[in-house]
Scaffold this motif. Structure first.
Motif, PDB file in Angstrom:
ATOM      1  N   ALA A  34       6.285  13.458 -11.798  1.00 54.08           N
ATOM      2  CA  ALA A  34       6.775  13.338 -13.183  1.00 54.08           C
ATOM      3  C   ALA A  34       5.896  14.131 -14.133  1.00 54.08           C
ATOM      4  CB  ALA A  34       6.826  11.866 -13.600  1.00 54.08           C
ATOM      5  N   ARG A  35       4.591  14.035 -13.956  1.00 51.96           N
ATOM      6  CA  ARG A  35       3.677  14.812 -14.814  1.00 51.96           C
ATOM      7  C   ARG A  35       3.888  16.303 -14.623  1.00 51.96           C
ATOM      8  NH1 ARG A  35      -1.559  11.229 -13.520  1.00 51.96           N
ATOM      9  NH2 ARG A  35      -1.082   9.526 -14.920  1.00 51.96           N
ATOM     10  N   PHE A  36       4.093  16.700 -13.378  1.00 55.81           N
ATOM     11  CA  PHE A  36       4.295  18.112 -13.058  1.00 55.81           C
ATOM     12  C   PHE A  36       5.539  18.655 -13.763  1.00 55.81           C
ATOM     13  CE2 PHE A  36       6.186  21.265 -10.084  1.00 55.81           C
ATOM     14  CZ  PHE A  36       5.226  22.259 -10.196  1.00 55.81           C
ATOM     15  N   VAL A  37       6.643  17.911 -13.693  1.00 59.09           N
ATOM     16  CA  VAL A  37       7.883  18.415 -14.297  1.00 59.09           C
ATOM     17  C   VAL A  37       7.912  18.236 -15.803  1.00 59.09           C
ATOM     18  CG1 VAL A  37       9.225  18.164 -12.183  1.00 59.09           C
ATOM     19  CG2 VAL A  37       9.229  16.311 -13.857  1.00 59.09           C
ATOM     20  N   ALA A  38       7.070  17.353 -16.345  1.00 59.29           N
ATOM     21  CA  ALA A  38       7.016  17.161 -17.797  1.00 59.29           C
ATOM     22  C   ALA A  38       6.208  18.267 -18.479  1.00 59.29           C
ATOM     23  CB  ALA A  38       6.425  15.795 -18.132  1.00 59.29           C
ATOM     24  N   GLU A  45       0.835  -1.215   0.000  1.00 60.00           N
ATOM     25  CA  GLU A  45       0.000   0.000   0.000  1.00 60.00           C
ATOM     26  C   GLU A  45       0.865   1.260   0.000  1.00 60.00           C
ATOM     27  OE1 GLU A  45      -3.029   2.306   2.992  1.00 60.00           O
ATOM     28  OE2 GLU A  45      -3.077   0.119   3.008  1.00 60.00           O
ATOM     29  N   ALA A  46       1.919   1.255   0.817  1.00 53.35           N
ATOM     30  CA  ALA A  46       2.810   2.416   0.873  1.00 53.35           C
ATOM     31  C   ALA A  46       3.548   2.608  -0.450  1.00 53.35           C
ATOM     32  CB  ALA A  46       3.800   2.254   2.023  1.00 53.35           C
ATOM     33  N   ILE A  47       3.958   1.510  -1.071  1.00 54.53           N
ATOM     34  CA  ILE A  47       4.628   1.605  -2.375  1.00 54.53           C
ATOM     35  C   ILE A  47       3.661   2.158  -3.415  1.00 54.53           C
ATOM     36  CG2 ILE A  47       5.537   0.206  -4.276  1.00 54.53           C
ATOM     37  CD1 ILE A  47       7.096  -1.385  -2.176  1.00 54.53           C
ATOM     38  N   HIS A  48       2.421   1.728  -3.351  1.00 54.85           N
ATOM     39  CA  HIS A  48       1.419   2.246  -4.285  1.00 54.85           C
ATOM     40  C   HIS A  48       1.263   3.765  -4.113  1.00 54.85           C
ATOM     41  CE1 HIS A  48      -2.171   2.576  -6.708  1.00 54.85           C
ATOM     42  NE2 HIS A  48      -2.806   3.106  -5.682  1.00 54.85           N
ATOM     43  N   GLU A  49       1.179   4.225  -2.874  1.00 55.51           N
ATOM     44  CA  GLU A  49       1.066   5.670  -2.620  1.00 55.51           C
ATOM     45  C   GLU A  49       2.307   6.401  -3.108  1.00 55.51           C
ATOM     46  OE1 GLU A  49      -0.296   7.259   1.130  1.00 55.51           O
ATOM     47  OE2 GLU A  49      -1.244   5.336   1.589  1.00 55.51           O
ATOM     48  N   ASN A  50       3.478   5.804  -2.867  1.00 59.30           N
ATOM     49  CA  ASN A  50       4.722   6.430  -3.294  1.00 59.30           C
ATOM     50  C   ASN A  50       4.787   6.526  -4.819  1.00 59.30           C
ATOM     51  OD1 ASN A  50       7.265   7.562  -2.362  1.00 59.30           O
ATOM     52  ND2 ASN A  50       8.241   5.780  -3.299  1.00 59.30           N
ATOM     53  N   ARG A  51       4.342   5.478  -5.500  1.00 55.81           N
ATOM     54  CA  ARG A  51       4.309   5.510  -6.971  1.00 55.81           C
ATOM     55  C   ARG A  51       3.363   6.596  -7.473  1.00 55.81           C
ATOM     56  NH1 ARG A  51       4.136  -0.782  -8.921  1.00 55.81           N
ATOM     57  NH2 ARG A  51       6.203  -0.790  -9.837  1.00 55.81           N
ATOM     58  N   LEU A  77       2.574   9.322  -5.966  1.00 57.10           N
ATOM     59  CA  LEU A  77       3.251  10.594  -5.712  1.00 57.10           C
ATOM     60  C   LEU A  77       4.268  10.887  -6.814  1.00 57.10           C
ATOM     61  CD1 LEU A  77       4.268  12.993  -3.899  1.00 57.10           C
ATOM     62  CD2 LEU A  77       5.860  11.323  -2.931  1.00 57.10           C
ATOM     63  N   TRP A  78       5.127   9.911  -7.114  1.00 59.77           N
ATOM     64  CA  TRP A  78       6.179  10.132  -8.104  1.00 59.77           C
ATOM     65  C   TRP A  78       5.618  10.256  -9.513  1.00 59.77           C
ATOM     66  CZ3 TRP A  78      10.776  12.038  -7.512  1.00 59.77           C
ATOM     67  CH2 TRP A  78      11.319  12.035  -6.225  1.00 59.77           C
ATOM     68  N   THR A  79       4.523   9.594  -9.807  1.00 60.85           N
ATOM     69  CA  THR A  79       3.865   9.758 -11.108  1.00 60.85           C
ATOM     70  C   THR A  79       3.349  11.190 -11.240  1.00 60.85           C
ATOM     71  OG1 THR A  79       3.264   7.435 -11.226  1.00 60.85           O
ATOM     72  CG2 THR A  79       1.970   8.955 -12.581  1.00 60.85           C
ATOM     73  N   MET A  80       2.768  11.704 -10.166  1.00 58.38           N
ATOM     74  CA  MET A  80       2.277  13.078 -10.169  1.00 58.38           C
ATOM     75  C   MET A  80       3.438  14.066 -10.339  1.00 58.38           C
ATOM     76  SD  MET A  80       0.192  15.108  -7.213  1.00 58.38           S
ATOM     77  CE  MET A  80       1.620  15.140  -6.159  1.00 58.38           C
ATOM     78  N   LEU A  91      14.148  10.339 -11.293  1.00 60.42           N
ATOM     79  CA  LEU A  91      13.843   9.725  -9.997  1.00 60.42           C
ATOM     80  C   LEU A  91      12.464   9.062 -10.011  1.00 60.42           C
ATOM     81  CD1 LEU A  91      15.271  12.375  -7.513  1.00 60.42           C
ATOM     82  CD2 LEU A  91      16.182  10.080  -7.996  1.00 60.42           C
ATOM     83  N   ALA A  92      11.519   9.663 -10.717  1.00 60.87           N
ATOM     84  CA  ALA A  92      10.188   9.055 -10.835  1.00 60.87           C
ATOM     85  C   ALA A  92      10.279   7.722 -11.579  1.00 60.87           C
ATOM     86  CB  ALA A  92       9.235  10.008 -11.550  1.00 60.87           C
ATOM     87  N   GLU A  93      11.060   7.681 -12.647  1.00 60.48           N
ATOM     88  CA  GLU A  93      11.237   6.428 -13.386  1.00 60.48           C
ATOM     89  C   GLU A  93      11.941   5.380 -12.522  1.00 60.48           C
ATOM     90  OE1 GLU A  93      13.295   7.765 -16.939  1.00 60.48           O
ATOM     91  OE2 GLU A  93      11.455   7.484 -18.079  1.00 60.48           O
ATOM     92  N   PHE A  94      12.986   5.806 -11.829  1.00 64.01           N
ATOM     93  CA  PHE A  94      13.707   4.890 -10.944  1.00 64.01           C
ATOM     94  C   PHE A  94      12.763   4.329  -9.878  1.00 64.01           C
ATOM     95  CE2 PHE A  94      15.661   4.163  -6.847  1.00 64.01           C
ATOM     96  CZ  PHE A  94      16.564   3.168  -7.155  1.00 64.01           C
ATOM     97  N   THR A  95      11.980   5.193  -9.269  1.00 62.04           N
ATOM     98  CA  THR A  95      11.054   4.782  -8.214  1.00 62.04           C
ATOM     99  C   THR A  95      10.069   3.746  -8.738  1.00 62.04           C
ATOM    100  OG1 THR A  95      11.277   6.888  -7.057  1.00 62.04           O
ATOM    101  CG2 THR A  95       9.294   5.622  -6.606  1.00 62.04           C
ATOM    102  N   ASP A  96       9.558   3.970  -9.928  1.00 59.37           N
ATOM    103  CA  ASP A  96       8.611   3.025 -10.499  1.00 59.37           C
ATOM    104  C   ASP A  96       9.260   1.657 -10.723  1.00 59.37           C
ATOM    105  OD1 ASP A  96       6.013   2.349 -11.648  1.00 59.37           O
ATOM    106  OD2 ASP A  96       7.095   2.262 -13.552  1.00 59.37           O
ATOM    107  N   HIS A  97      10.422   1.652 -11.340  1.00 53.50           N
ATOM    108  CA  HIS A  97      11.110   0.386 -11.636  1.00 53.50           C
ATOM    109  C   HIS A  97      11.550  -0.330 -10.354  1.00 53.50           C
ATOM    110  CE1 HIS A  97      11.001   0.932 -15.913  1.00 53.50           C
ATOM    111  NE2 HIS A  97      11.589   2.104 -15.814  1.00 53.50           N
TER     112      HIS A  97
END
Length: 125
Positions: free
Chosen positions: A65-69, A52-58, A60-63, A86-92
């Motif tokens: 990534a969208r913000f900086v893109a 669940e925490a990893i899902h929340e963290n993903r 967050l990082w997806t958001m 870092l968002a890509e790294f976090t996902d992988h």
């Protein structure tokens, strides 16, 4: 209702401290990081909480990534690229953690580094 009571009810909330965007970002990342850390401490029995925490963290990082893109983002280009990486790294890495092939520590380290940056940025402002 007296004018004093009405004034306090109406304007009393305005005197509450305002939370800045940076403070909100910090609080969200800190909360998720804490959840990751606590779930990891539980070992195998904490796997549902870790997932669940990893899902929340993903999320967050997806958001982030969208913000900086977004082309209209005002952050420096190099910083935007680093955050996106870092968002890509976090996902992988999250996929590897969930599969049992990696440790959660790098995810904690990334989030902690971001928290330090947000804290030092707030201190400078």
């Amino acid at each position: 209702m007296t004018p004093n009571v009405l004034a306090k009810r109406t304007y009393g909330q305005a005197s509450a401290p305002t939370r800045t965007a940076g403070k909100l970002e910090y609080d969200v990342i800190a909360r998720i990081t804490h959840k990751l850390k606590e779930a990891a401490k539980q070992g195998k029995r904490g796997f549902p909480a870790l997932a669940e925490a990893i899902h929340e963290n993903r999320r967050l990082w997806t958001m982030l990534a969208r913000f900086v893109a977004d082309g209209g983002n005002g952050l420096p280009e190099q910083l935007r690229a680093q955050i996106f990486y870092l968002a890509e790294f976090t996902d992988h890495h999250s996929t590897k953690v969930l599969a049992g092939d990696a440790n959660v520590r790098p995810l904690l380290e990334v989030n902690t580094a971001i928290l330090r940056g947000l804290r030092s940025g707030a201190a400078a402002a």
